[in-house]
Scaffold this active site. Structure first.
Site, PDB file in Angstrom:
ATOM      1  CB  SER A 295     -20.934 -33.807  32.135  1.00 46.41           C
ATOM      2  OG  SER A 295     -22.057 -33.523  32.928  1.00 46.41           O
ATOM      3  CG  HIS A 323     -17.304 -35.412  32.276  1.00 45.10           C
ATOM      4  ND1 HIS A 323     -17.699 -36.367  31.346  1.00 45.10           N
ATOM      5  CD2 HIS A 323     -18.255 -35.391  33.237  1.00 45.10           C
ATOM      6  CE1 HIS A 323     -18.869 -36.872  31.726  1.00 45.10           C
ATOM      7  NE2 HIS A 323     -19.218 -36.310  32.862  1.00 45.10           N
ATOM      8  CE  LYS A 354     -18.454 -39.439  34.243  1.00 46.74           C
ATOM      9  NZ  LYS A 354     -19.711 -40.143  34.117  1.00 46.74           N
TER      10      LYS A 354
HETATM   11  N1  PLP Z   1     -19.497 -36.000  38.739  1.00 42.97           N
HETATM   12  C1  PLP Z   1     -19.668 -35.729  37.433  1.00 42.97           C
HETATM   13  C2  PLP Z   1     -19.237 -34.393  36.908  1.00 42.97           C
HETATM   14  C3  PLP Z   1     -20.227 -36.683  36.574  1.00 42.97           C
HETATM   15  O1  PLP Z   1     -20.403 -36.419  35.286  1.00 42.97           O
HETATM   16  C4  PLP Z   1     -20.611 -37.934  37.112  1.00 42.97           C
HETATM   17  C5  PLP Z   1     -21.234 -38.982  36.263  1.00 42.97           C
HETATM   18  O2  PLP Z   1     -21.964 -38.779  35.380  1.00 42.97           O
HETATM   19  C6  PLP Z   1     -20.419 -38.163  38.462  1.00 42.97           C
HETATM   20  C7  PLP Z   1     -19.866 -37.182  39.252  1.00 42.97           C
HETATM   21  C8  PLP Z   1     -20.788 -39.472  39.077  1.00 42.97           C
HETATM   22  O3  PLP Z   1     -19.814 -40.406  38.730  1.00 42.97           O
HETATM   23  P1  PLP Z   1     -20.072 -41.965  38.953  1.00 42.97           P
HETATM   24  O4  PLP Z   1     -20.674 -42.483  37.709  1.00 42.97           O
HETATM   25  O5  PLP Z   1     -18.726 -42.529  39.257  1.00 42.97           O
HETATM   26  O6  PLP Z   1     -20.983 -42.063  40.116  1.00 42.97           O
END
Ligand code: PLP
Length: 508
Positions: A295, A323, A354
């Site tokens: 990300s 992502h 997302k």
């Molecule tokens: N994994 C990744 C790669 C993320 O970018 C994010 C959120 O930014 C998460 C996990 C966590 O997701 P959530 O917002 O559903 O807790």
């Protein structure tokens, strides 16, 4: 009241709430000690009780102490035998007050709080000084390509949400959320295994498994929770986990919680992964863990190579698809579809927060027995509330829409390409490859933050990222393209970047 280090003489009469009294003692000292500390003038004189050697002895803790607060009293019926008694009593009261002030829990709490404030202020000042302070802008409208931001007039073009498909405010998604809210209520007031599972939770889990073509799926309050729950439940000290060094914080935290042997391979470095896999051969299970799309950099894990190595060294592959789900690959199934390794990735964690409607929620999808084990063992599943029905309704609708028609996925790829090529032509360095996360690399944290502020003045909402979210010296503005941006929106964003970049010396 327990002794609490105060000593019995400081105990108030029993009807008096002790904490309040001590508070008053502190705040009225020294001019007006509370009544229960004042010497008994002119009435009955105070004398030490039998068993206590002297007042000062037991105040200082050296002499025997009266057994309880009730034994410390103004001895009624006995009169002062000399004129000095009043003065002695006054001196004694002062020393009692001193003892109270120095030992009172309220005062200790007060100084501990003052110390905490000092530590916090210093820490916060350090963050400000480093130019890495992250302030939050307040949005006063729905999420979308055009938003309203508190303190800024007019509509703002939004280029920093994970709203990849523009479904966060899609009328059909909102309607589905409203409908589910009406039918199933605001929430379950419970965790799943007690009385928090509704038919909609089971339906959504089946839908997610079907979408990813996996055996089963389990919902969590967030993908952070899915990552926090997985490794600890699955891996034992006999196992090994091999993790890309730039994996998302939630994967890192999840791995920290488990007792498996931990290997960290260099970012996307397959030679390093292979070396670590060789080292890990002695362990029972080997699990390679990677983000599908990273990300912060917008780069994509080399899943074909990872899966090839996993097969050679008999390892399992776990991919975090936050992502990627909904928009990478021909039908938006994610990185495994994009890179043609659907049947080789064992476990997928992803988010509903997302592309899939943007509310919140996460999940694990994979082998049936793994999902069953997670329902028994994953702590964020066992000890946190069920997803609220409205959130389930929104995500479920987003998945339906995506499974019916994926033209939106194609349009996003074209828009991403437009932004990346125009920005590169203007002289910016854009990290990553063909992902709607387009990090405009600037290096300096303050530059990233100031440029983001000036972009907002031109009606474009982007955010500067700096340490600790990204490594020191690698500050950037992360631009995110959404399928619902128009080509004009994208061009306006590029023009603003060029103007602001020149103004700040980031472009010649
Ligand atoms: N994994 C990744 C790669 C993320 O970018 C994010 C959120 O930014 C998460 C996990 C966590 O997701 P959530 O917002 O559903 O807790």
């Amino acid at each position: 009241m327990g002794s609490g280090g105060l000593g019995p003489a400081a105990s108030p009469p029993l009807h008096q709430p002790a904490r309040v009294s001590i508070y008053r003692a502190i705040h009225s000292a020294p001019s007006a000690p509370p009544a229960w500390l004042r010497p008994p003038a002119p009435g009955p004189a105070f004398l030490p009780l039998r068993g206590s050697s002297s007042r000062s002895d037991w105040l200082s803790g050296s002499g025997p102490r009266p057994r309880n607060a009730a034994t410390v009293c103004w001895a009624p019926g006995r009169r002062a035998r000399s004129r000095g008694v009043g003065e002695v009593s006054a001196m004694w009261a002062v020393s009692v007050l001193g003892a109270v002030l120095s030992r009172a829990p309220g005062r200790r709490a007060h100084s501990a709080l003052a110390q905490l404030r000092g530590i916090l202020e210093e820490e916060l000042e350090g963050i400000r000084g480093a130019g890495t302070w992250k302030s939050e802008r307040v949005i006063t409208s729905r999420q979308g390509p055009r938003i309203r931001v508190d303190g800024v007039s007019g509509e703002i073009l939004n280029f920093c949400a994970n709203n990849y498909l523009g479904l966060s405010s899609h009328p059909e998604v909102i309607q589905a959320g409203l409908q589910t809210l009406k039918e199933f209520g605001a929430g379950l007031s419970s965790v799943r295994f007690i009385c928090g599972t509704q038919s909609i939770h089971k339906d959504l889990e089946a839908k997610i498994a079907h979408f990813h073509q996996r055996e089963d799926a389990i919902l969590y309050p967030s993908c952070f929770d899915a990552n926090a729950g997985l490794f600890e439940a699955l891996l034992t000290p006999e196992d090994a986990v091999l993790s890309d060094e730039l994996n998302h914080a939630s994967i890192i935290d999840g791995i920290r919680l488990c007792k498996a042997h931990k290997f960290r391979y260099r970012h996307l470095d397959m030679a390093d992964l292979e070396a670590k896999l060789q080292e890990a051969q002695k362990h029972r299970l080997r699990l390679v863990a990677t983000d599908g799309a990273f990300s912060m950099d917008g780069d994509i894990a080399p899943l074909q190579e990872i899966c090839r190595l996993a097969s050679r060294y008999d390892a399992l592959v776990f991919v975090d698809e936050c992502h990627a789900t909904g928009f990478l690959g021909a039908t938006g199934r994610g990185t495994d579809e994009l890179l043609g390794v659907k049947d080789q990735v064992t476990i997928i964690n992803s988010t509903l927060g997302k592309a899939l409607g943007g509310a919140s929620g996460g999940y694990t999808t994979g082998p049936g027995p793994l999902v069953s084990l997670l329902r028994q063992r994953a702590r964020p599943y066992l000890f946190s509330n069920s997803l609220p029905p409205a959130v389930v309704g929104c995500a479920s609708k987003a998945l339906d829409m995506l499974m019916e028609d994926n033209t939106i996925v194609q349009s996003m790829a074209a828009k991403t390409q437009r932004f990346r090529s125009k920005m590169k032509a203007a002289g910016f360095t854009i990290s990553g490859v063909n992902h709607p996360i387009c990090p405009v690399m600037l290096g300096d944290a303050r530059l990233a933050s100031c440029m983001a502020d000036d972009m907002l003045k031109r009606g474009i909402f982007v955010i500067g990222f700096s340490y600790p979210v990204v490594p020191k010296g690698k500050a950037r503005i992360r631009v995110q393209i959404s399928a619902v941006h128009s080509e004009e929106d994208i061009d306006r964003c590029v023009e603003a970047f060029v103007e602001v970049g020149r103004q700040h010396g980031a472009l010649p």
